[in-house]
Motif scaffolding. Structure first.
Motif, short mmCIF file in Angstrom:
data_model
loop_
_atom_site.label_atom_id
_atom_site.label_comp_id
_atom_site.label_asym_id
_atom_site.label_seq_id
_atom_site.Cartn_x
_atom_site.Cartn_y
_atom_site.Cartn_z
N ASN A 139 92.15 -9.02 51.16
CA ASN A 139 91.40 -7.78 51.39
C ASN A 139 90.07 -7.78 50.63
OD1 ASN A 139 93.36 -6.75 53.08
ND2 ASN A 139 94.41 -5.61 51.46
N ASN A 140 90.00 -8.58 49.57
CA ASN A 140 88.78 -8.66 48.78
C ASN A 140 87.91 -9.87 49.14
OD1 ASN A 140 89.18 -6.33 47.19
ND2 ASN A 140 90.60 -7.41 45.85
N GLY A 141 88.29 -10.57 50.23
CA GLY A 141 87.44 -11.65 50.75
C GLY A 141 87.68 -13.03 50.19
N TYR A 142 88.86 -13.27 49.58
CA TYR A 142 89.09 -14.57 48.93
C TYR A 142 89.72 -15.62 49.84
CZ TYR A 142 87.87 -12.73 44.33
OH TYR A 142 87.20 -12.20 43.25
N MET A 143 90.09 -15.27 51.07
CA MET A 143 90.72 -16.21 52.01
C MET A 143 91.91 -16.90 51.32
SD MET A 143 87.37 -17.91 53.86
CE MET A 143 88.36 -18.96 54.92
N ALA A 144 92.88 -16.10 50.89
CA ALA A 144 94.00 -16.60 50.10
C ALA A 144 95.23 -16.89 50.97
CB ALA A 144 94.37 -15.58 49.02
N LYS A 145 96.01 -17.87 50.52
CA LYS A 145 97.32 -18.12 51.13
C LYS A 145 98.26 -18.61 50.02
CE LYS A 145 97.28 -22.98 52.44
NZ LYS A 145 97.55 -23.95 53.52
N TRP A 146 99.54 -18.56 50.29
CA TRP A 146 100.50 -19.04 49.30
C TRP A 146 101.64 -19.75 49.99
CZ3 TRP A 146 105.66 -17.27 48.64
CH2 TRP A 146 106.03 -16.23 49.51
N GLU A 147 102.33 -20.61 49.24
CA GLU A 147 103.49 -21.32 49.79
C GLU A 147 104.45 -21.66 48.66
OE1 GLU A 147 102.04 -24.84 51.63
OE2 GLU A 147 100.90 -25.50 49.87
N THR A 148 105.68 -21.88 49.02
CA THR A 148 106.70 -22.26 48.04
C THR A 148 106.66 -23.75 47.83
OG1 THR A 148 108.11 -20.42 48.75
CG2 THR A 148 109.16 -22.18 47.49
N GLU A 158 92.95 -20.07 47.04
CA GLU A 158 91.83 -19.23 47.49
C GLU A 158 90.73 -20.17 47.99
OE1 GLU A 158 92.25 -15.41 44.47
OE2 GLU A 158 90.97 -17.09 43.88
N TYR A 159 90.35 -20.00 49.27
CA TYR A 159 89.34 -20.88 49.86
C TYR A 159 87.93 -20.31 49.75
CZ TYR A 159 93.26 -23.47 51.78
OH TYR A 159 94.40 -24.22 51.92
N ASN A 160 87.81 -19.07 49.32
CA ASN A 160 86.50 -18.46 49.15
C ASN A 160 86.48 -17.65 47.85
OD1 ASN A 160 83.79 -17.76 50.15
ND2 ASN A 160 84.60 -15.69 50.34
N CYS A 161 85.34 -17.65 47.19
CA CYS A 161 85.19 -16.84 45.97
C CYS A 161 83.96 -15.95 46.14
CB CYS A 161 85.04 -17.73 44.74
SG CYS A 161 84.82 -16.77 43.22
N PRO A 162 84.15 -14.65 46.36
CA PRO A 162 83.03 -13.74 46.56
C PRO A 162 82.10 -13.65 45.35
CG PRO A 162 85.07 -12.76 47.35
CD PRO A 162 85.44 -13.98 46.57
N ILE A 163 82.59 -14.02 44.16
CA ILE A 163 81.74 -13.93 42.97
C ILE A 163 81.44 -15.33 42.41
CG2 ILE A 163 82.55 -11.62 42.38
CD1 ILE A 163 84.29 -12.94 40.18
N ALA A 164 81.44 -16.33 43.28
CA ALA A 164 81.29 -17.72 42.83
C ALA A 164 80.00 -17.94 42.04
CB ALA A 164 81.33 -18.66 44.03
N GLN A 165 78.89 -17.36 42.50
CA GLN A 165 77.62 -17.59 41.82
C GLN A 165 77.62 -16.99 40.42
OE1 GLN A 165 75.40 -19.64 43.13
NE2 GLN A 165 76.82 -19.84 44.83
N VAL A 166 78.29 -15.84 40.27
CA VAL A 166 78.40 -15.23 38.94
C VAL A 166 79.34 -16.06 38.07
CG1 VAL A 166 79.15 -13.18 37.67
CG2 VAL A 166 77.95 -12.93 39.86
N ALA A 167 80.46 -16.48 38.65
CA ALA A 167 81.47 -17.23 37.89
C ALA A 167 80.94 -18.58 37.43
CB ALA A 167 82.72 -17.41 38.74
N LYS A 168 80.03 -19.18 38.19
CA LYS A 168 79.46 -20.46 37.78
C LYS A 168 78.66 -20.31 36.49
CE LYS A 168 79.10 -22.73 42.29
NZ LYS A 168 78.19 -23.17 43.38
N GLN A 169 78.06 -19.16 36.32
CA GLN A 169 77.24 -18.92 35.13
C GLN A 169 78.05 -18.37 33.97
OE1 GLN A 169 73.67 -16.76 35.95
NE2 GLN A 169 73.06 -16.60 33.81
N TYR A 170 79.09 -17.59 34.30
CA TYR A 170 79.90 -16.94 33.27
C TYR A 170 81.37 -17.34 33.44
CZ TYR A 170 75.73 -14.04 32.77
OH TYR A 170 74.44 -13.61 32.59
#
Length: 208
Positions: A139-148, A158-170
């Protein structure tokens, strides 16, 4: 094939490269169940638009092979929520007086998310909590899935990180996300791959 189908197929190809990483024409054709000629036609359009790039890979045997992957321009097509994050960080600036700016900003955001989502975890098994976390992140745009992986062990991706550019710096952003997952799941969570450190996805191994 109609224009609508053309567009839909290109979207599927972009999503495929987002989730699988670099792919050959043959691999894409097998995934989509269409001819390599059709795949090449779509790739030509995507390459012309600057959304993908090709890299020639030489093999020990046989002819060299092209592998296709997304460009930074294509990455911007996937969900980002910089606006929401900026508002959250500004909100923390207004409420904190004595703080280490970056660390406490992300810690404050983590605590708010923990309060927001903790109720959704109550009464659920670990598998149920992991499934709930995947829904939250999707719901927050992370393209997530899980499996056992095995009994009591799960892999969360998670195939997408909406805050990737921020996280790269911090790095605090990644640390706080890991801590959030541990608190929400009440389990051991280990990050084994990270988008901001050159990975194709963020991968977490979870166990009770």
């Amino acid at each position: 094939m109609s224009i609508e189908n053309d567009t839909s197929t290109r979207k599927v190809l972009l999503t495929l490269m987002k989730t699988k990483g670099s792919l050959s024409v043959n691999e894409m054709a097998k995934e989509l169940g269409i001819t390599e000629m059709a795949i090449r036609r779509h790739l030509n359009t995507l390459e012309r638009d600057g959304l993908i790039e090709a890299k020639l890979i030489r093999q020990a045997m046989g002819r060299p092979m092209h592998l296709y992957s997304l460009t930074l321009l294509a990455d911007d097509l996937f969900p980002k929520n910089y606006h929401q994050l900026t508002l959250e960080l500004l909100g923390e600036l207004e409420t904190e007086e004595n703080f280490n700016p970056v660390g406490q900003l992300f810690e404050g955001r983590k605590q708010k998310l923990l309060q927001k989502y903790s109720g959704r975890m109550e009464g659920k098994s670990l598998a149920g909590r992991v499934a709930e976390l995947a829904e939250i992140q999707n719901n927050n745009g992370y393209m997530a899935k899980w499996e056992t992986a095995e009994e009591g062990h799960y892999v969360f991706t998670e195939y997408n990180c909406p805050i990737a550019q921020v996280a790269k710096q911090y790095n605090e952003a990644c640390h706080c996300e890991l801590s959030l997952f541990q608190n929400l799941l009440g389990a051991e969570v280990e990050r084994t791959e990270c988008l901001t450190k050159g990975g194709n996805k963020c991968t977490y191994h979870i166990k009770a």
